[in-house]
Design a protein around this motif. Structure first.
Motif, mmCIF file in Angstrom:
data_model
loop_
_atom_site.group_PDB
_atom_site.id
_atom_site.type_symbol
_atom_site.label_atom_id
_atom_site.label_comp_id
_atom_site.label_asym_id
_atom_site.label_seq_id
_atom_site.Cartn_x
_atom_site.Cartn_y
_atom_site.Cartn_z
ATOM 1 N N TYR A 1 0.815 -1.216 0.000
ATOM 2 C CA TYR A 1 0.000 0.000 0.000
ATOM 3 C C TYR A 1 0.849 1.268 0.000
ATOM 4 C CZ TYR A 1 -3.407 -3.514 1.196
ATOM 5 O OH TYR A 1 -4.185 -4.637 1.187
ATOM 6 N N ASN A 2 1.951 1.257 -0.764
ATOM 7 C CA ASN A 2 2.819 2.429 -0.794
ATOM 8 C C ASN A 2 3.219 2.837 -2.214
ATOM 9 O OD1 ASN A 2 4.507 0.347 -1.407
ATOM 10 N ND2 ASN A 2 6.011 0.770 0.180
ATOM 11 N N GLY A 3 2.631 2.214 -3.217
ATOM 12 C CA GLY A 3 2.922 2.587 -4.595
ATOM 13 C C GLY A 3 4.070 1.825 -5.238
ATOM 14 N N ILE A 4 4.767 0.992 -4.482
ATOM 15 C CA ILE A 4 5.854 0.193 -5.063
ATOM 16 C C ILE A 4 5.226 -1.043 -5.699
ATOM 17 C CG2 ILE A 4 7.970 -1.097 -4.605
ATOM 18 C CD1 ILE A 4 8.430 0.744 -2.196
ATOM 19 N N SER A 5 5.453 -1.238 -6.989
ATOM 20 C CA SER A 5 4.790 -2.352 -7.674
ATOM 21 C C SER A 5 5.538 -3.679 -7.528
ATOM 22 C CB SER A 5 4.597 -2.026 -9.156
ATOM 23 O OG SER A 5 5.843 -1.797 -9.766
ATOM 24 N N SER A 6 6.831 -3.627 -7.297
ATOM 25 C CA SER A 6 7.627 -4.847 -7.185
ATOM 26 C C SER A 6 7.488 -5.469 -5.797
ATOM 27 C CB SER A 6 9.101 -4.515 -7.439
ATOM 28 O OG SER A 6 9.921 -5.615 -7.134
ATOM 29 N N GLU A 7 7.561 -6.782 -5.731
ATOM 30 C CA GLU A 7 7.546 -7.481 -4.437
ATOM 31 C C GLU A 7 8.951 -7.577 -3.851
ATOM 32 O OE1 GLU A 7 5.818 -8.884 -7.128
ATOM 33 O OE2 GLU A 7 3.901 -8.152 -6.387
ATOM 34 N N THR A 8 9.969 -7.219 -4.626
ATOM 35 C CA THR A 8 11.348 -7.271 -4.142
ATOM 36 C C THR A 8 11.669 -5.988 -3.393
ATOM 37 O OG1 THR A 8 11.983 -8.625 -6.034
ATOM 38 C CG2 THR A 8 13.758 -7.563 -4.810
ATOM 39 N N ARG A 9 12.200 -6.152 -2.183
ATOM 40 C CA ARG A 9 12.619 -5.013 -1.365
ATOM 41 C C ARG A 9 14.119 -5.147 -1.117
ATOM 42 N NH1 ARG A 9 7.988 -4.021 -2.750
ATOM 43 N NH2 ARG A 9 6.361 -3.236 -1.376
ATOM 44 N N TYR A 10 14.879 -4.141 -1.509
ATOM 45 C CA TYR A 10 16.330 -4.182 -1.361
ATOM 46 C C TYR A 10 16.744 -3.462 -0.087
ATOM 47 C CZ TYR A 10 16.273 -5.783 -6.167
ATOM 48 O OH TYR A 10 16.028 -6.507 -7.306
ATOM 49 N N ALA A 11 17.517 -4.152 0.728
ATOM 50 C CA ALA A 11 18.051 -3.569 1.957
ATOM 51 C C ALA A 11 19.472 -3.094 1.694
ATOM 52 C CB ALA A 11 18.038 -4.615 3.074
ATOM 53 N N ASN A 12 19.888 -2.037 2.364
ATOM 54 C CA ASN A 12 21.281 -1.592 2.256
ATOM 55 C C ASN A 12 22.200 -2.696 2.762
ATOM 56 O OD1 ASN A 12 20.609 0.953 1.271
ATOM 57 N ND2 ASN A 12 20.478 1.830 3.321
ATOM 58 N N SER A 13 23.421 -2.719 2.249
ATOM 59 C CA SER A 13 24.399 -3.711 2.706
ATOM 60 C C SER A 13 24.679 -3.519 4.188
ATOM 61 C CB SER A 13 25.703 -3.577 1.918
ATOM 62 O OG SER A 13 25.502 -3.926 0.579
ATOM 63 N N MET A 14 24.888 -4.631 4.859
ATOM 64 C CA MET A 14 25.213 -4.609 6.289
ATOM 65 C C MET A 14 26.555 -5.295 6.458
ATOM 66 S SD MET A 14 21.488 -5.580 7.881
ATOM 67 C CE MET A 14 21.366 -7.129 7.028
ATOM 68 N N GLY A 15 27.296 -4.949 7.540
ATOM 69 C CA GLY A 15 28.628 -5.510 7.615
ATOM 70 C C GLY A 15 29.207 -5.765 8.986
ATOM 71 N N PHE A 16 30.176 -6.652 8.952
ATOM 72 C CA PHE A 16 31.042 -6.950 10.092
ATOM 73 C C PHE A 16 32.405 -6.362 9.746
ATOM 74 C CE2 PHE A 16 27.857 -10.317 10.029
ATOM 75 C CZ PHE A 16 27.490 -10.391 11.366
ATOM 76 N N MET A 17 33.287 -6.255 10.737
ATOM 77 C CA MET A 17 34.627 -5.759 10.428
ATOM 78 C C MET A 17 35.684 -6.600 11.118
ATOM 79 S SD MET A 17 34.731 -2.189 12.426
ATOM 80 C CE MET A 17 34.666 -2.086 14.191
ATOM 81 N N LYS A 18 36.869 -6.602 10.495
ATOM 82 C CA LYS A 18 38.003 -7.333 11.055
ATOM 83 C C LYS A 18 38.530 -6.595 12.276
ATOM 84 C CE LYS A 18 39.775 -9.782 7.055
ATOM 85 N NZ LYS A 18 40.150 -11.104 7.479
ATOM 86 N N ALA A 19 39.139 -7.361 13.182
ATOM 87 C CA ALA A 19 39.728 -6.768 14.386
ATOM 88 C C ALA A 19 40.918 -5.886 14.022
ATOM 89 C CB ALA A 19 40.142 -7.859 15.367
ATOM 90 N N GLU A 20 41.675 -6.299 13.018
ATOM 91 C CA GLU A 20 42.840 -5.539 12.549
ATOM 92 C C GLU A 20 42.700 -5.336 11.041
ATOM 93 O OE1 GLU A 20 45.332 -4.299 14.429
ATOM 94 O OE2 GLU A 20 44.262 -5.068 16.188
ATOM 95 N N PRO A 21 43.001 -4.134 10.544
ATOM 96 C CA PRO A 21 42.942 -3.927 9.089
ATOM 97 C C PRO A 21 43.959 -4.819 8.374
ATOM 98 C CG PRO A 21 43.237 -1.841 10.257
ATOM 99 C CD PRO A 21 43.386 -2.938 11.261
ATOM 100 N N MET A 22 43.583 -5.296 7.201
ATOM 101 C CA MET A 22 44.515 -6.127 6.440
ATOM 102 C C MET A 22 45.575 -5.241 5.783
ATOM 103 S SD MET A 22 42.309 -7.328 3.169
ATOM 104 C CE MET A 22 42.505 -6.435 1.647
#
Length: 159
Positions: free
Chosen positions: A123-144
């Motif tokens: 009920y919001n005008g979006i015709s597609s059933e696919t909903r895209y979420a922004n990427s989510m992430g974990f991070m390393k303890a030390e940068p590579m």
């Protein structure tokens, strides 16, 4: 008078029928889970995507903020997840939420990247059933190694 009643019936009846009908096509909530290998706080060319990460779609009542719906899924070999949601959640706040990472060296949730809002209503005008979420992430303890060069790409230079 009969014409007015017929007109009202033709306008109101379809609205009532569609309001009580279940959603015929499920929503597909899709997104990716990454490992922030440089601790940049966002995706970079050095970012890797996590296979087997657990993600859930969680919907809360707008007033009480109590969880009223939850469904879990896992990422595929490309770090992409697809979670099917068959109900319409028009009056609820829904998010894709990180649950866990299978990578021992990349288990810390990146601050601000642990959830992504998704709108799960027809009920919001979006015709597609696919909903895209922004990427989510974990991070390393030390940068590579090599991250200093990657992060230089994002520095502004005085011209």
């Amino acid at each position: 008078m009969a014409r007015i009643l017929l007109l009202i019936a033709l306008c109101v009846l379809p609205a009532l029928v569609s309001a009580v009908r279940p959603n015929p096509k499920p929503f597909s909530v899709e997104g990716r889970v990454y490992c922030d290998t440089c601790q940049a706080g966002f995706e970079t060319p050095a970012t890797t995507y996590i296979a087997g990460a657990k993600v859930k779609v969680e919907c809360k009542d707008r007033k009480s903020m109590q969880v009223v719906y939850s469904r879990e899924g896992k990422t595929d070999s490309t770090g992409t997840y697809k979670i099917l949601v068959s109900e319409d959640h028009q009056d609820q706040l829904c998010d894709a939420v990180l649950v866990s990472s299978p990578q021992n060296d990349c288990k810390t949730v990146a601050p601000g990247r642990e959830r992504s809002r998704v709108i799960l209503t027809s009920y919001n005008g979006i015709s597609s059933e696919t909903r895209y979420a922004n990427s989510m992430g974990f991070m390393k303890a030390e940068p590579m190694s090599g991250c200093a060069e990657v992060l230089r790409l994002y520095q502004e230079e005085d011209v």
